[in-house]
Design a protein around this motif. Structure first.
Motif, PDB file in Angstrom:
ATOM      1  N   MET A 209     -69.960  59.133  12.162  1.00 58.02           N
ATOM      2  CA  MET A 209     -70.559  60.397  12.315  1.00 58.02           C
ATOM      3  C   MET A 209     -70.314  60.608  14.184  1.00 58.02           C
ATOM      4  SD  MET A 209     -69.768  62.172   9.896  1.00 58.02           S
ATOM      5  CE  MET A 209     -71.019  63.816  10.281  1.00 58.02           C
ATOM      6  N   GLY A 210     -71.213  59.671  14.762  1.00 55.05           N
ATOM      7  CA  GLY A 210     -70.980  60.127  16.235  1.00 55.05           C
ATOM      8  C   GLY A 210     -69.859  60.040  16.681  1.00 55.05           C
ATOM      9  N   GLU A 211     -69.632  58.827  16.214  1.00 59.58           N
ATOM     10  CA  GLU A 211     -67.571  58.857  16.590  1.00 59.58           C
ATOM     11  C   GLU A 211     -66.573  60.532  16.606  1.00 59.58           C
ATOM     12  OE1 GLU A 211     -65.919  56.685  18.785  1.00 59.58           O
ATOM     13  OE2 GLU A 211     -67.621  55.982  19.099  1.00 59.58           O
ATOM     14  N   LEU A 212     -67.043  60.644  15.288  1.00 59.56           N
ATOM     15  CA  LEU A 212     -66.422  61.786  15.544  1.00 59.56           C
ATOM     16  C   LEU A 212     -67.051  63.120  16.066  1.00 59.56           C
ATOM     17  CD1 LEU A 212     -66.203  61.750  11.091  1.00 59.56           C
ATOM     18  CD2 LEU A 212     -64.389  61.162  13.148  1.00 59.56           C
ATOM     19  N   MET A 213     -67.771  62.813  16.328  1.00 60.43           N
ATOM     20  CA  MET A 213     -68.692  64.817  17.209  1.00 60.43           C
ATOM     21  C   MET A 213     -68.027  64.003  18.366  1.00 60.43           C
ATOM     22  SD  MET A 213     -73.048  64.841  15.093  1.00 60.43           S
ATOM     23  CE  MET A 213     -73.143  66.441  16.839  1.00 60.43           C
ATOM     24  N   GLY A 214     -68.444  62.940  18.624  1.00 60.32           N
ATOM     25  CA  GLY A 214     -67.323  62.353  20.409  1.00 60.32           C
ATOM     26  C   GLY A 214     -65.801  63.533  20.685  1.00 60.32           C
ATOM     27  N   LEU A 215     -65.259  62.652  19.304  1.00 63.61           N
ATOM     28  CA  LEU A 215     -63.539  63.251  19.140  1.00 63.61           C
ATOM     29  C   LEU A 215     -63.626  65.200  19.071  1.00 63.61           C
ATOM     30  CD1 LEU A 215     -60.315  62.376  18.824  1.00 63.61           C
ATOM     31  CD2 LEU A 215     -61.158  62.756  16.536  1.00 63.61           C
ATOM     32  N   ARG A 216     -64.481  64.937  18.972  1.00 63.91           N
ATOM     33  CA  ARG A 216     -64.969  67.093  18.600  1.00 63.91           C
ATOM     34  C   ARG A 216     -65.098  67.133  19.821  1.00 63.91           C
ATOM     35  NH1 ARG A 216     -68.621  69.469  14.636  1.00 63.91           N
ATOM     36  NH2 ARG A 216     -71.100  68.751  15.809  1.00 63.91           N
ATOM     37  N   ARG A 217     -65.936  67.060  21.052  1.00 68.94           N
ATOM     38  CA  ARG A 217     -66.679  67.759  22.206  1.00 68.94           C
ATOM     39  C   ARG A 217     -64.982  66.884  22.705  1.00 68.94           C
ATOM     40  NH1 ARG A 217     -71.570  64.670  20.679  1.00 68.94           N
ATOM     41  NH2 ARG A 217     -70.544  62.991  21.142  1.00 68.94           N
ATOM     42  N   GLN A 218     -64.249  66.195  23.087  1.00 64.26           N
ATOM     43  CA  GLN A 218     -63.688  66.005  23.309  1.00 64.26           C
ATOM     44  C   GLN A 218     -62.304  67.025  23.037  1.00 64.26           C
ATOM     45  OE1 GLN A 218     -61.948  61.898  23.072  1.00 64.26           O
ATOM     46  NE2 GLN A 218     -59.202  62.618  23.597  1.00 64.26           N
ATOM     47  N   TRP A 219     -62.116  67.066  21.993  1.00 66.76           N
ATOM     48  CA  TRP A 219     -60.597  67.982  21.286  1.00 66.76           C
ATOM     49  C   TRP A 219     -61.161  69.631  21.875  1.00 66.76           C
ATOM     50  CZ3 TRP A 219     -59.503  66.648  15.672  1.00 66.76           C
ATOM     51  CH2 TRP A 219     -59.270  65.305  16.102  1.00 66.76           C
ATOM     52  N   GLN A 220     -62.865  69.749  22.092  1.00 61.95           N
ATOM     53  CA  GLN A 220     -62.840  71.178  22.308  1.00 61.95           C
ATOM     54  C   GLN A 220     -63.136  71.440  23.710  1.00 61.95           C
ATOM     55  OE1 GLN A 220     -66.965  70.964  20.084  1.00 61.95           O
ATOM     56  NE2 GLN A 220     -66.207  72.218  18.586  1.00 61.95           N
ATOM     57  N   ALA A 221     -62.511  70.368  24.430  1.00 60.81           N
ATOM     58  CA  ALA A 221     -62.623  70.095  25.795  1.00 60.81           C
ATOM     59  C   ALA A 221     -61.326  70.353  26.447  1.00 60.81           C
ATOM     60  CB  ALA A 221     -63.853  69.253  26.754  1.00 60.81           C
ATOM     61  N   THR A 222     -60.617  70.068  25.248  1.00 59.04           N
ATOM     62  CA  THR A 222     -58.875  70.136  25.744  1.00 59.04           C
ATOM     63  C   THR A 222     -58.263  70.878  24.949  1.00 59.04           C
ATOM     64  OG1 THR A 222     -58.871  67.508  25.525  1.00 59.04           O
ATOM     65  CG2 THR A 222     -57.099  68.659  25.877  1.00 59.04           C
ATOM     66  N   PHE A 223     -58.676  71.277  23.988  1.00 59.11           N
ATOM     67  CA  PHE A 223     -57.683  72.637  23.549  1.00 59.11           C
ATOM     68  C   PHE A 223     -59.144  73.791  23.005  1.00 59.11           C
ATOM     69  CE2 PHE A 223     -56.036  68.605  21.896  1.00 59.11           C
ATOM     70  CZ  PHE A 223     -55.098  68.820  22.061  1.00 59.11           C
ATOM     71  N   SER A 224     -57.823  75.145  23.848  1.00 55.52           N
ATOM     72  CA  SER A 224     -59.211  76.315  23.667  1.00 55.52           C
ATOM     73  C   SER A 224     -58.346  77.627  23.732  1.00 55.52           C
ATOM     74  CB  SER A 224     -59.340  76.757  24.513  1.00 55.52           C
ATOM     75  OG  SER A 224     -60.565  77.790  24.757  1.00 55.52           O
ATOM     76  N   ASN A 225     -57.992  79.064  23.021  1.00 59.13           N
ATOM     77  CA  ASN A 225     -56.897  79.703  22.805  1.00 59.13           C
ATOM     78  C   ASN A 225     -57.502  81.115  22.595  1.00 59.13           C
ATOM     79  OD1 ASN A 225     -55.346  81.891  22.528  1.00 59.13           O
ATOM     80  ND2 ASN A 225     -53.780  80.250  21.074  1.00 59.13           N
ATOM     81  N   PRO A 226     -58.268  81.431  23.322  1.00 59.20           N
ATOM     82  CA  PRO A 226     -58.836  82.758  23.694  1.00 59.20           C
ATOM     83  C   PRO A 226     -58.783  84.412  22.505  1.00 59.20           C
ATOM     84  CG  PRO A 226     -57.247  82.159  25.671  1.00 59.20           C
ATOM     85  CD  PRO A 226     -57.169  81.276  24.815  1.00 59.20           C
ATOM     86  N   GLN A 227     -57.316  83.928  21.951  1.00 58.89           N
ATOM     87  CA  GLN A 227     -57.215  84.910  20.893  1.00 58.89           C
ATOM     88  C   GLN A 227     -57.617  84.454  19.814  1.00 58.89           C
ATOM     89  OE1 GLN A 227     -53.056  85.701  21.514  1.00 58.89           O
ATOM     90  NE2 GLN A 227     -52.806  84.032  22.611  1.00 58.89           N
ATOM     91  N   PHE A 228     -58.052  84.124  19.189  1.00 57.13           N
ATOM     92  CA  PHE A 228     -59.216  82.844  18.094  1.00 57.13           C
ATOM     93  C   PHE A 228     -60.667  83.832  18.076  1.00 57.13           C
ATOM     94  CE2 PHE A 228     -55.663  79.925  17.708  1.00 57.13           C
ATOM     95  CZ  PHE A 228     -55.353  81.436  16.687  1.00 57.13           C
ATOM     96  N   THR A 229     -61.577  84.520  17.660  1.00 56.21           N
ATOM     97  CA  THR A 229     -62.621  84.368  17.285  1.00 56.21           C
ATOM     98  C   THR A 229     -63.333  82.969  17.615  1.00 56.21           C
ATOM     99  OG1 THR A 229     -62.803  86.486  15.930  1.00 56.21           O
ATOM    100  CG2 THR A 229     -64.696  85.061  15.895  1.00 56.21           C
ATOM    101  N   VAL A 230     -63.272  81.955  17.614  1.00 56.96           N
ATOM    102  CA  VAL A 230     -63.925  80.666  17.616  1.00 56.96           C
ATOM    103  C   VAL A 230     -62.652  79.763  17.780  1.00 56.96           C
ATOM    104  CG1 VAL A 230     -64.594  78.878  16.481  1.00 56.96           C
ATOM    105  CG2 VAL A 230     -65.137  80.791  15.338  1.00 56.96           C
ATOM    106  N   PRO A 231     -62.438  79.684  19.417  1.00 56.64           N
ATOM    107  CA  PRO A 231     -61.073  79.475  20.219  1.00 56.64           C
ATOM    108  C   PRO A 231     -61.020  78.281  20.174  1.00 56.64           C
ATOM    109  CG  PRO A 231     -63.183  80.049  21.887  1.00 56.64           C
ATOM    110  CD  PRO A 231     -63.513  80.139  20.263  1.00 56.64           C
ATOM    111  N   THR A 232     -62.071  77.431  20.267  1.00 55.60           N
ATOM    112  CA  THR A 232     -61.628  75.748  19.853  1.00 55.60           C
ATOM    113  C   THR A 232     -62.057  75.195  18.602  1.00 55.60           C
ATOM    114  OG1 THR A 232     -64.119  75.559  20.469  1.00 55.60           O
ATOM    115  CG2 THR A 232     -62.706  74.873  22.015  1.00 55.60           C
ATOM    116  N   PRO A 233     -61.390  73.437  18.930  1.00 50.70           N
ATOM    117  CA  PRO A 233     -60.828  73.021  17.497  1.00 50.70           C
ATOM    118  C   PRO A 233     -63.020  72.750  16.509  1.00 50.70           C
ATOM    119  CG  PRO A 233     -59.821  71.791  18.653  1.00 50.70           C
ATOM    120  CD  PRO A 233     -60.834  72.824  19.581  1.00 50.70           C
ATOM    121  N   THR A 234     -63.028  72.959  15.028  1.00 58.57           N
ATOM    122  CA  THR A 234     -64.430  72.915  14.688  1.00 58.57           C
ATOM    123  C   THR A 234     -64.342  71.618  14.507  1.00 58.57           C
ATOM    124  OG1 THR A 234     -63.506  74.124  13.242  1.00 58.57           O
ATOM    125  CG2 THR A 234     -64.472  75.131  14.165  1.00 58.57           C
TER     126      THR A 234
END
Length: 234
Positions: A209-234
């Motif tokens: 779970m720690g690794e998965l949460m770290g992967l999520r933080r990495q994706w959220q720092a890398t991928f973002s689209n302001p056209q979505f209400t939630v702009p980053t991967p969840t």
């Protein structure tokens, strides 16, 4: 043979059961729906390619015109399971209620194909400069095996697509995707008096779970689209 009316197409599609479900007891073939669509579109001059994805499961790709590019009108042929006791009408029979057509799949999304056929009929007297493709996949409501089979085949489908999922008649030009994976953690039984006798699956999953949460933080720092209400991967 004459093409059925729009309402009769709706009724025929709804009357053809095509539930997809991960529970085998509820899962059904979608062949009846595919055969209906292939028959109607074939009579209109479309070239119909039926792809068997697995036993009882089929995709349909109907095309008119040729060449690169083109427009894909995409939908799925299956429905979710249903509990007839919770319906006030027969879910497999088209019923009119307060000026609306009601039935399993009338909105999501067998009715889309009847509407597509109605929309393209006036266009068929013209030559198409690029192909028009009508796609009906299987198992969208469960395993998505139909879409995966298309992706695996690697066949280019078109330059643009309209996906007929219900949106309250509001055009939506993009949508987030989904990635599903499974991780199994297998422990070995031991005893609390001496943890070295076993391996704790709970402790291992804590690290996972720690690794998965770290992967999520990495994706959220890398991928973002302001056209979505939630702009980053969840």
């Amino acid at each position: 043979m004459p093409l059925p009316t729009l309402k009769d197409q709706f009724a025929a599609l709804i009357a053809a059961p095509s539930v997809s479900c991960t529970q085998a007891a509820l899962d059904q073939s979608n062949r009846q729906v595919i055969d209906l669509l292939a028959g109607w579109l074939g009579d209109l001059g479309f070239r119909c390619d039926i792809q068997q994805v697995s036993p009882g499961k089929f995709n349909l790709l109907a095309s008119r015109g040729s060449g690169p590019g083109g427009l894909v009108l995409a939908g799925h042929s299956d429905t979710v399971p249903y509990d007839e006791q919770l319906w006030s009408s027969d879910p497999l029979r088209l019923t009119e209620v307060d000026g609306r057509w009601v039935g399993l799949g009338s909105c999501d999304m067998k009715g889309f194909f009847a509407l597509v056929i109605e929309a393209v009929i006036p266009l068929l007297e013209h030559d198409f400069k690029q192909p028009l493709l009508i796609l009906a996949t299987c198992d969208e409501e469960s395993s998505m095996s139909g879409a995966r089979a298309l992706a695996t085949a690697g066949q280019p489908l078109g330059r643009a697509a309209v996906i007929g999922e219900p949106t309250g008649l509001r055009p939506i030009r993009m949508h987030k995707g989904i990635l599903m994976d499974r991780i199994d953690v297998l422990g070995r039984s031991g005893h609390s008096s001496d943890p070295s006798l076993g391996h704790s699956a709970m402790e291992a999953m804590h690290e996972v779970m720690g690794e998965l949460m770290g992967l999520r933080r990495q994706w959220q720092a890398t991928f973002s689209n302001p056209q979505f209400t939630v702009p980053t991967p969840t």
